[in-house]
Design an enzyme around this catalytic site. Structure first.
Site, PDB file in Angstrom:
ATOM      1  N   GLY A  15       0.851  -1.196   0.000  1.00  0.00           N
ATOM      2  CA  GLY A  15       0.000   0.000   0.000  1.00  0.00           C
ATOM      3  C   GLY A  15       0.880   1.236   0.000  1.00  0.00           C
ATOM      4  O   GLY A  15       0.936   1.971   0.981  1.00  0.00           O
ATOM      5  N   ASN A  44      -3.466   3.731  10.943  1.00  0.00           N
ATOM      6  CA  ASN A  44      -4.154   4.396  12.053  1.00  0.00           C
ATOM      7  C   ASN A  44      -5.188   3.474  12.694  1.00  0.00           C
ATOM      8  O   ASN A  44      -5.759   2.613  12.028  1.00  0.00           O
ATOM      9  CB  ASN A  44      -4.892   5.640  11.539  1.00  0.00           C
ATOM     10  CG  ASN A  44      -4.056   6.909  11.658  1.00  0.00           C
ATOM     11  OD1 ASN A  44      -3.031   6.937  12.329  1.00  0.00           O
ATOM     12  ND2 ASN A  44      -4.499   7.967  11.011  1.00  0.00           N
ATOM     13  N   LYS A  79      -2.293   8.543  19.739  1.00  0.00           N
ATOM     14  CA  LYS A  79      -2.659   8.918  18.361  1.00  0.00           C
ATOM     15  C   LYS A  79      -4.148   8.701  18.137  1.00  0.00           C
ATOM     16  O   LYS A  79      -4.848   9.573  17.606  1.00  0.00           O
ATOM     17  CB  LYS A  79      -1.818   8.089  17.375  1.00  0.00           C
ATOM     18  CG  LYS A  79      -2.101   8.398  15.901  1.00  0.00           C
ATOM     19  CD  LYS A  79      -1.424   9.664  15.457  1.00  0.00           C
ATOM     20  CE  LYS A  79      -2.109  10.389  14.307  1.00  0.00           C
ATOM     21  NZ  LYS A  79      -2.098   9.729  13.037  1.00  0.00           N
ATOM     22  N   ASN A 123      -7.682  10.769  16.499  1.00  0.00           N
ATOM     23  CA  ASN A 123      -8.415  10.263  15.330  1.00  0.00           C
ATOM     24  C   ASN A 123      -9.863   9.906  15.683  1.00  0.00           C
ATOM     25  O   ASN A 123     -10.778  10.130  14.898  1.00  0.00           O
ATOM     26  CB  ASN A 123      -7.726   9.029  14.745  1.00  0.00           C
ATOM     27  CG  ASN A 123      -6.397   9.348  14.100  1.00  0.00           C
ATOM     28  OD1 ASN A 123      -5.406   8.686  14.341  1.00  0.00           O
ATOM     29  ND2 ASN A 123      -6.353  10.372  13.273  1.00  0.00           N
TER      30      ASN A 123
HETATM   31  N1  LIG Z   1      -1.686  10.356   4.851  1.00  0.00           N
HETATM   32  C1  LIG Z   1      -1.477  10.838   6.080  1.00  0.00           C
HETATM   33  O1  LIG Z   1      -1.105  12.002   6.243  1.00  0.00           O
HETATM   34  C2  LIG Z   1      -1.649   9.971   7.275  1.00  0.00           C
HETATM   35  C3  LIG Z   1      -2.099   8.680   7.182  1.00  0.00           C
HETATM   36  N2  LIG Z   1      -2.163   7.893   8.311  1.00  0.00           N
HETATM   37  C4  LIG Z   1      -2.649   6.535   8.242  1.00  0.00           C
HETATM   38  O2  LIG Z   1      -1.764   5.746   7.458  1.00  0.00           O
HETATM   39  C5  LIG Z   1      -2.490   4.699   6.788  1.00  0.00           C
HETATM   40  C6  LIG Z   1      -2.229   4.817   5.284  1.00  0.00           C
HETATM   41  O3  LIG Z   1      -2.826   6.056   4.858  1.00  0.00           O
HETATM   42  P1  LIG Z   1      -2.456   6.784   3.495  1.00  0.00           P
HETATM   43  O4  LIG Z   1      -1.064   6.512   3.106  1.00  0.00           O
HETATM   44  O5  LIG Z   1      -2.894   8.189   3.670  1.00  0.00           O
HETATM   45  O6  LIG Z   1      -3.451   6.044   2.493  1.00  0.00           O
HETATM   46  P2  LIG Z   1      -3.390   6.009   0.926  1.00  0.00           P
HETATM   47  O7  LIG Z   1      -4.777   5.718   0.467  1.00  0.00           O
HETATM   48  O8  LIG Z   1      -2.693   7.210   0.375  1.00  0.00           O
HETATM   49  O9  LIG Z   1      -2.434   4.769   0.630  1.00  0.00           O
HETATM   50  C7  LIG Z   1      -2.867   3.444   0.574  1.00  0.00           C
HETATM   51  C8  LIG Z   1      -2.460   2.929  -0.795  1.00  0.00           C
HETATM   52  O10 LIG Z   1      -2.728   1.541  -0.841  1.00  0.00           O
HETATM   53  C9  LIG Z   1      -3.318   1.266  -2.101  1.00  0.00           C
HETATM   54  N3  LIG Z   1      -4.081   0.046  -2.033  1.00  0.00           N
HETATM   55  C10 LIG Z   1      -5.259  -0.180  -1.420  1.00  0.00           C
HETATM   56  N4  LIG Z   1      -5.641  -1.460  -1.580  1.00  0.00           N
HETATM   57  C11 LIG Z   1      -4.676  -2.047  -2.324  1.00  0.00           C
HETATM   58  C12 LIG Z   1      -4.530  -3.349  -2.841  1.00  0.00           C
HETATM   59  N5  LIG Z   1      -5.440  -4.298  -2.619  1.00  0.00           N
HETATM   60  N6  LIG Z   1      -3.443  -3.612  -3.591  1.00  0.00           N
HETATM   61  C13 LIG Z   1      -2.527  -2.663  -3.826  1.00  0.00           C
HETATM   62  N7  LIG Z   1      -2.611  -1.400  -3.368  1.00  0.00           N
HETATM   63  C14 LIG Z   1      -3.680  -1.095  -2.623  1.00  0.00           C
HETATM   64  C15 LIG Z   1      -4.197   2.471  -2.350  1.00  0.00           C
HETATM   65  O11 LIG Z   1      -4.586   2.533  -3.708  1.00  0.00           O
HETATM   66  P3  LIG Z   1      -5.963   3.277  -4.130  1.00  0.00           P
HETATM   67  O12 LIG Z   1      -5.660   4.733  -4.005  1.00  0.00           O
HETATM   68  O13 LIG Z   1      -6.176   2.791  -5.518  1.00  0.00           O
HETATM   69  O14 LIG Z   1      -7.007   2.835  -3.164  1.00  0.00           O
HETATM   70  C16 LIG Z   1      -3.244   3.594  -1.931  1.00  0.00           C
HETATM   71  O15 LIG Z   1      -2.351   3.930  -2.961  1.00  0.00           O
HETATM   72  C17 LIG Z   1      -3.966   4.924   7.157  1.00  0.00           C
HETATM   73  O16 LIG Z   1      -4.327   4.127   8.238  1.00  0.00           O
HETATM   74  C18 LIG Z   1      -4.005   6.403   7.555  1.00  0.00           C
HETATM   75  O17 LIG Z   1      -5.055   6.720   8.455  1.00  0.00           O
HETATM   76  C19 LIG Z   1      -1.762   8.360   9.531  1.00  0.00           C
HETATM   77  C20 LIG Z   1      -1.312   9.636   9.671  1.00  0.00           C
HETATM   78  C21 LIG Z   1      -1.289  10.565   8.574  1.00  0.00           C
HETATM   79  C1  LIG Z   2      -4.561  14.949  11.353  1.00  0.00           C
HETATM   80  C2  LIG Z   2      -4.911  13.815  12.286  1.00  0.00           C
HETATM   81  C3  LIG Z   2      -3.905  13.810  13.410  1.00  0.00           C
HETATM   82  C4  LIG Z   2      -6.317  14.110  12.870  1.00  0.00           C
HETATM   83  O1  LIG Z   2      -6.697  13.365  13.947  1.00  0.00           O
HETATM   84  C5  LIG Z   2      -4.874  12.507  11.564  1.00  0.00           C
HETATM   85  O2  LIG Z   2      -4.193  11.593  11.944  1.00  0.00           O
HETATM   86  C6  LIG Z   2      -5.763  12.243  10.424  1.00  0.00           C
HETATM   87  O3  LIG Z   2      -6.156  13.185   9.721  1.00  0.00           O
HETATM   88  O4  LIG Z   2      -6.086  11.082  10.178  1.00  0.00           O
END
Ligand SMILES: NC(=O)C1=CN([C@@H]2O[C@H](COP(=O)(O)OP(=O)(O)OC[C@H]3O[C@@H](n4cnc5c(N)ncnc54)[C@H](OP(=O)(O)O)[C@@H]3O)[C@@H](O)[C@H]2O)C=CC1
Ligand SMILES: CC(C)(CO)C(=O)C(=O)O
Length: 325
Positions: free
Chosen positions: A7, A102, A204, A208
């Site tokens: 991912g 998260n 954290k 959330n």
């Molecule tokens: N982004 C942020 O600032 C923050 C994120 N988080 C947490 O981190 C975690 C990841 O978030 P984030 O990076 O933002 O999420 P994203 O959606 O940006 O990244 C997840 C990626 O995984 C891909 N994906 C989903 N299913 C599959 C699959 N079956 N096979 C291959 N690829 C797949 C998605 O593709 P597609 O887009 O096509 O679905 C996407 O590119 C979450 O739990 C989020 O809450 C925590 C703090 C901050």
């Molecule tokens: C910005 C923050 C800390 C809000 O709870 C976050 O983790 C989110 O957007 O998922």
């Protein structure tokens, strides 16, 4: 060290570029236009006014990448159950699974040490699929503090932060978690090994749990939710309910509720990820962040009246938008 990021979106892409720059043998599982762009042009990270492009092995078929030392799961929490079968080719006998997600992970009640030991949570691990298919012994916890965004296929914008605390469910300082922490550090990512990762997880999750659904209901940014007396009171009430559940199971909160809300407010006019998902018609992470706390409350016999109300409202909002089923 072979590390696969499952991912490679906003967070996984950020970690992937930084580990690659540190010389780690890293690969990415991704899909769609983002994968095609990474294959064609490499993965670009925009950070501190600089553009870093790395060409990293990537695929939508984990079998292409083979068994790993570490699989870093950086999917949205609700996507994890659906990839357990697909992840199998990445898992060798000693592969660690690092949950950079998260909310509450599937392994939460592994080495927990009370009457809930071995319990699986339906809201995050329906039918115990992750517990059985990934296995809790593989798990290393990882808390994600930075904010990043996929701004175009193959392009990650870093917004703030570099901290990813790591920890074994047992709290032991093992060789595998220490080596991973060192690899993160070599990539410029702060990844202290925590003796009690659940304390960090709740700190954290505390934010959330309330800010994400409140923002999805009101469309307000963090500063507004924290400063408006009405929404601040709702957030505080949800957090106090959650704190009672966590404390009963031995979690220690190193900051108080008012300071935690002030800290979130100080981030400023930032839209939570749940509000961003709603605005982009993407699936919202309601179950891993909110439903799970209600479920844990029920397991502990602790009522969650404010969480119940906000959960009912945000579920309906998300269902109407087609972002939750
Ligand atoms: N982004 C942020 O600032 C923050 C994120 N988080 C947490 O981190 C975690 C990841 O978030 P984030 O990076 O933002 O999420 P994203 O959606 O940006 O990244 C997840 C990626 O995984 C891909 N994906 C989903 N299913 C599959 C699959 N079956 N096979 C291959 N690829 C797949 C998605 O593709 P597609 O887009 O096509 O679905 C996407 O590119 C979450 O739990 C989020 O809450 C925590 C703090 C901050
Ligand atoms: C910005 C923050 C800390 C809000 O709870 C976050 O983790 C989110 O957007 O998922």
């Amino acid at each position: 060290m072979k590390v696969c990021i499952y991912g490679a979106g906003a967070i996984g892409g950020y970690v992937g570029v930084q580990l690659k720059r540190a010389g780690v043998d890293v690969s990415l599982v991704a899909r769609g236009p983002h994968l095609e762009a990474m294959k064609a042009n490499g993965l670009k990270l925009i950070i501190d006014g600089e553009e870093r492009v790395e060409h990293i092995a990537c695929s939508d078929n984990p079998a292409d990448l083979g068994p790993q030392d570490y699989v870093i799961v950086a999917l949205k929490g609700h996507s994890v159950p659906g990839v357990v079968d697909a992840m199998q080719p990445l898992l060798g006998n000693d592969t660690a699974v690092v949950t950079a997600v998260n909310g509450v992970p599937y392994w939460y009640y592994y080495k927990h040490g009370d009457q809930l030991e071995g319990t699986t949570l339906e809201s995050v691990d329906p039918g115990g699929k992750q517990w059985k298919g990934l296995r809790p012994e593989r798990a290393i916890g990882c808390i994600v503090y930075p904010a990043t965004e996929v701004v175009a296929p193959g392009v990650i914008q870093h917004v703030y932060g570099d901290k990813f605390p790591l920890g074994e469910p047992s709290g032991e300082i093992t060789e595998r978690v220490t080596k991973l922490s060192e690899a993160f550090a070599a990539g410029g990512l702060r990844a202290p090994v925590m003796p009690n990762i659940r304390d960090e997880l709740w700190l954290k999750l505390w934010g959330n749990l309330c800010f994400n659904p409140i923002s999805a209901l009101t469309h307000a940014t963090l500063d507004t939710i924290a400063s408006d007396p009405g929404t601040r009171a709702v957030a505080k009430s949800m957090m106090l309910e959650a704190q009672e559940i966590a404390v009963q199971s031995g979690v220690n909160f190193r900051v108080g509720v008012e300071r935690r809300i002030d800290g979130a407010g100080a981030v400023g006019a930032h839209k939570t990820s749940m509000l961003q998902d709603l605005e982009r018609s993407r699936a919202m992470e309601i179950d891993p962040l909110v439903t799970v706390v209600q479920e844990m409350g029920r397991l502990a016999g602790i009522p969650t009246p404010t969480i119940d109300i906000v959960l009912a409202l945000v579920r309906q909002r998300a269902q109407i938008a087609g972002c939750y089923s």
